[in-house]
Write a protein that holds these residues in place. Sequence first.
Motif, PDB file in Angstrom:
ATOM      1  N   TYR A 274       0.836  -1.195   0.000  1.00 17.55           N
ATOM      2  CA  TYR A 274       0.000   0.000   0.000  1.00 17.55           C
ATOM      3  C   TYR A 274       0.874   1.250   0.000  1.00 17.55           C
ATOM      4  CZ  TYR A 274      -4.456  -2.387   0.813  1.00 17.55           C
ATOM      5  OH  TYR A 274      -5.575  -3.151   0.683  1.00 17.55           O
ATOM      6  N   LEU A 289      -0.511   8.733  -8.868  1.00 12.74           N
ATOM      7  CA  LEU A 289      -0.599   7.818  -7.736  1.00 12.74           C
ATOM      8  C   LEU A 289      -1.105   8.561  -6.499  1.00 12.74           C
ATOM      9  CD1 LEU A 289       2.674   5.718  -8.125  1.00 12.74           C
ATOM     10  CD2 LEU A 289       0.321   4.966  -8.544  1.00 12.74           C
ATOM     11  N   LYS A 290      -1.831   7.822  -5.633  1.00 13.73           N
ATOM     12  CA  LYS A 290      -2.433   8.433  -4.447  1.00 13.73           C
ATOM     13  C   LYS A 290      -2.220   7.550  -3.217  1.00 13.73           C
ATOM     14  CE  LYS A 290      -6.134  10.679  -7.082  1.00 13.73           C
ATOM     15  NZ  LYS A 290      -7.612  10.830  -7.223  1.00 13.73           N
ATOM     16  N   ASP A 293      -3.419   3.638  -2.512  1.00 11.98           N
ATOM     17  CA  ASP A 293      -3.341   2.762  -3.685  1.00 11.98           C
ATOM     18  C   ASP A 293      -2.574   1.498  -3.313  1.00 11.98           C
ATOM     19  OD1 ASP A 293      -4.688   4.548  -5.280  1.00 11.98           O
ATOM     20  OD2 ASP A 293      -2.909   5.268  -6.363  1.00 11.98           O
ATOM     21  N   VAL A 326      -2.285  -0.430 -10.086  1.00 11.56           N
ATOM     22  CA  VAL A 326      -2.673  -0.318  -8.682  1.00 11.56           C
ATOM     23  C   VAL A 326      -4.176  -0.511  -8.556  1.00 11.56           C
ATOM     24  CG1 VAL A 326      -0.755   1.251  -8.205  1.00 11.56           C
ATOM     25  CG2 VAL A 326      -3.004   2.199  -8.751  1.00 11.56           C
ATOM     26  N   ARG A 327      -4.580  -0.942  -7.367  1.00 12.03           N
ATOM     27  CA  ARG A 327      -6.009  -1.028  -7.066  1.00 12.03           C
ATOM     28  C   ARG A 327      -6.393   0.199  -6.246  1.00 12.03           C
ATOM     29  NH1 ARG A 327      -7.860  -5.845  -3.452  1.00 12.03           N
ATOM     30  NH2 ARG A 327      -7.436  -4.362  -1.787  1.00 12.03           N
ATOM     31  N   ARG A 328      -7.368   0.923  -6.721  1.00 10.99           N
ATOM     32  CA  ARG A 328      -7.859   2.116  -6.034  1.00 10.99           C
ATOM     33  C   ARG A 328      -9.352   1.913  -5.796  1.00 10.99           C
ATOM     34  NH1 ARG A 328      -6.361   7.153  -9.216  1.00 10.99           N
ATOM     35  NH2 ARG A 328      -4.300   6.542  -8.419  1.00 10.99           N
TER      36      ARG A 328
END
Length: 343
Positions: A274, A289-290, A293, A326-328
Amino acid sequence: MPRTVPRFILIPALLLACVVTGEFNARAADDAVGHVLPRMVKIFGAGGIRGLHAYGTGFVASPEGHIVTVWNHVLDAEEVSVVFDTGRRAQARVLSAEPQLDLAVLELVEPLRDLPYFDLERTASVSPGTRILGFSNMFKVAAGDEPVSVLHGVVAAKTNLAARRGAFDIPYDGPVYILDAITNNPGAGGGVVTTYDGRLVGMIGREVRSTETNTWINYAVPIDELRDVVKKMIAGEYIAREKKPDEETNPRRYRTLDFGVVTVPDVLFRTPAYIYSVEEGSHAQQAGLKPDDLVLFVNDELVHSVRTLEEELGRLEAGDQLTLIVRRGRQLVTVQMPVEAKN
């Protein structure tokens, strides 16, 4: 006609029984506190990043000073400082750890002798309703020879743990005592729960939330779940995970920070990758990106953990193109970043 005892006689008798019972419990608790405090230590190590506390708690489990505590970010240093109940300070290092149990055993750099310690063969298994005492250095109340904090509480239930730390589940899902006592505090992990006569019941766990209710959980891992592993660690019989050949030959050319990404602390064998924060003006921010994510793939390679993410980045060379999936939330997001030569 049978004689009855007047109420004004019964009431003082009941009051006297309550007073005697209260005095007995108070004396028992005082004796337990006096027995437990010399066996507790305060731990000071890594932390300070985005509010991560740099202190914790442990308990002595051998006359040579082996210390049992939780496996967390505080131990992410070559050596940590431990402070005994007397105020005596010493340096310690991780002897062995078992992330699946959230457990670590420390050894003193310079062993001491004849220290007060918990005999792991003289412990207690308790049932719901049992009154307990909780000992820990919550909120860094103790830094020198001050005693750790003591809480009174009750065992509310015994069940399997279903919890998470931040955005990801923790690996331990075994039996725990759920406590009616506020033990879920910074620095409390690694403390102990005892009976009112001072027998060791369990180790206070890390700060976690229930995966079902999202509420903080006050819990302790039964010492029965930890005893055999701790004894093997102290005896040098515990077999730690061996390094893969690739872990020793990876060139480590790039790291997440080179792209402006800070991941969650790598404190477990498979800490999910993460993103904790993204630096202002970095390639990661420009790519979108955040925080929170979850990195799933790096250049088509599956990412199992923070460790494997770092390994994949370590193989990159200047001029490559870095592609992350990435999974958001419920979406999959693909981002790309250039791999620039380092100065």
